[in-house]
Structure formats: C-alpha cells, structure tokens
Design an enzyme around this catalytic site. Sequence first.
Site, mmCIF file in Angstrom:
data_model
loop_
_atom_site.group_PDB
_atom_site.id
_atom_site.type_symbol
_atom_site.label_atom_id
_atom_site.label_comp_id
_atom_site.label_asym_id
_atom_site.label_seq_id
_atom_site.Cartn_x
_atom_site.Cartn_y
_atom_site.Cartn_z
ATOM 1 N N ARG A 1 0.836 -1.201 0.000
ATOM 2 C CA ARG A 1 0.000 0.000 0.000
ATOM 3 C C ARG A 1 0.867 1.245 0.000
ATOM 4 O O ARG A 1 1.828 1.361 0.760
ATOM 5 C CB ARG A 1 -0.891 -0.001 1.243
ATOM 6 C CG ARG A 1 -1.557 1.322 1.598
ATOM 7 C CD ARG A 1 -2.786 1.592 0.760
ATOM 8 N NE ARG A 1 -3.315 2.921 0.942
ATOM 9 C CZ ARG A 1 -4.278 3.252 1.798
ATOM 10 N NH1 ARG A 1 -4.795 2.350 2.588
ATOM 11 N NH2 ARG A 1 -4.732 4.484 1.850
ATOM 12 N N ARG B 1 -5.551 1.147 -4.347
ATOM 13 C CA ARG B 1 -4.706 0.570 -3.303
ATOM 14 C C ARG B 1 -4.748 -0.950 -3.338
ATOM 15 O O ARG B 1 -5.759 -1.539 -3.646
ATOM 16 C CB ARG B 1 -5.112 1.076 -1.931
ATOM 17 C CG ARG B 1 -6.560 0.828 -1.648
ATOM 18 C CD ARG B 1 -7.178 1.764 -0.664
ATOM 19 N NE ARG B 1 -7.130 3.118 -1.131
ATOM 20 C CZ ARG B 1 -7.502 4.157 -0.428
ATOM 21 N NH1 ARG B 1 -7.971 3.999 0.772
ATOM 22 N NH2 ARG B 1 -7.427 5.367 -0.901
ATOM 23 N N ASP C 1 -6.521 -1.779 1.884
ATOM 24 C CA ASP C 1 -6.925 -0.696 2.766
ATOM 25 C C ASP C 1 -7.591 -1.331 3.975
ATOM 26 O O ASP C 1 -8.450 -2.204 3.821
ATOM 27 C CB ASP C 1 -7.910 0.218 2.034
ATOM 28 C CG ASP C 1 -8.300 1.434 2.832
ATOM 29 O OD1 ASP C 1 -7.450 1.960 3.581
ATOM 30 O OD2 ASP C 1 -9.455 1.877 2.714
ATOM 31 N N ASP D 1 -9.542 -0.187 7.500
ATOM 32 C CA ASP D 1 -10.119 0.915 8.267
ATOM 33 C C ASP D 1 -10.785 0.370 9.518
ATOM 34 O O ASP D 1 -11.576 -0.579 9.444
ATOM 35 C CB ASP D 1 -11.176 1.657 7.443
ATOM 36 C CG ASP D 1 -10.580 2.460 6.310
ATOM 37 O OD1 ASP D 1 -9.706 3.291 6.577
ATOM 38 O OD2 ASP D 1 -10.999 2.264 5.150
#
Length: 138
Positions: A85, A94, A97, A99
């Site tokens: 990344r 990307r 990812d 989160d």
Amino acid sequence: MVRREDAFIALGSNVGDRERHLAHGRGRLAALPMTEVAAVSTIEETEPIGPAQPSYLNQMVLIRTGLTPRVLLSACQAIERAAGRTRDRRWGPRTLDLDIVRYGDVAVSEPDLTIPHPELPHRPFWQRELAELEGRLR
C-alpha cells in the site's frame, strides 16, 4: 487477564490480486497479539469512491482484540504497507486498505484516528457488512 473489545475492520482492495490481498489482510489481523478473528463478512464488489479506478473488493472482519485503538491503527497501517500500500492520493487505488470502523463502544476523535469511522454513514456496503457481522453476535 486482558479485556478484549469487539472491533470491526473494513478491508478493501482494487489493485492486483484483490482476493489475495484481502486474504493477506485477514491472516495478518488474525496473527496480531491478543487478537482473534471472530467472523468475516461476505466479499462484495463495489464501485470506487473518488477518482476513476478499478472496482473494489470489500469485506469486513470482526476481531476480538486486547490492543488499544492507537496500537490497532499502527498494526493496520503496517499490514497495509506489507501488502504494498502506498498513500499517493486520497481515495486513490490501493492494494489493501484497512479501516477501523468501530471499536467496542469507544469514541475517538484525534487528527489521524476517528472512531466510529466518519465515512460509515456514507458507505452502504460497510453498513451491510456490519449488519451481517452484528447478526452473528446475537
């Protein structure tokens, strides 16, 4: 004994072997200290948010962790870097990812960490994945 919190981590990939990147993310999350993967949502393909780019594969993982939100964020960023990344532009393509969408009932508001994730109300796929995982907690 370390108290463990339920944390919901959203995974996304739209570069390269997207399924392999998601699997890498799940595996690395499971390998974190004081952490176990409790459930994973269905993988969903979505259109990108932001500039023109390939579609994403998205998935959410429910982990039970003794890591603090700050340590978990650092671990997620290390997993992203290990997957190749880069952070060239906001909402750009990307490899992986990760989160933190929610972390127990904890609310955090810091310059580089906000929990619950501020984009949750704007991402219907996160809401579906979260509902799927919450349904397994009942």
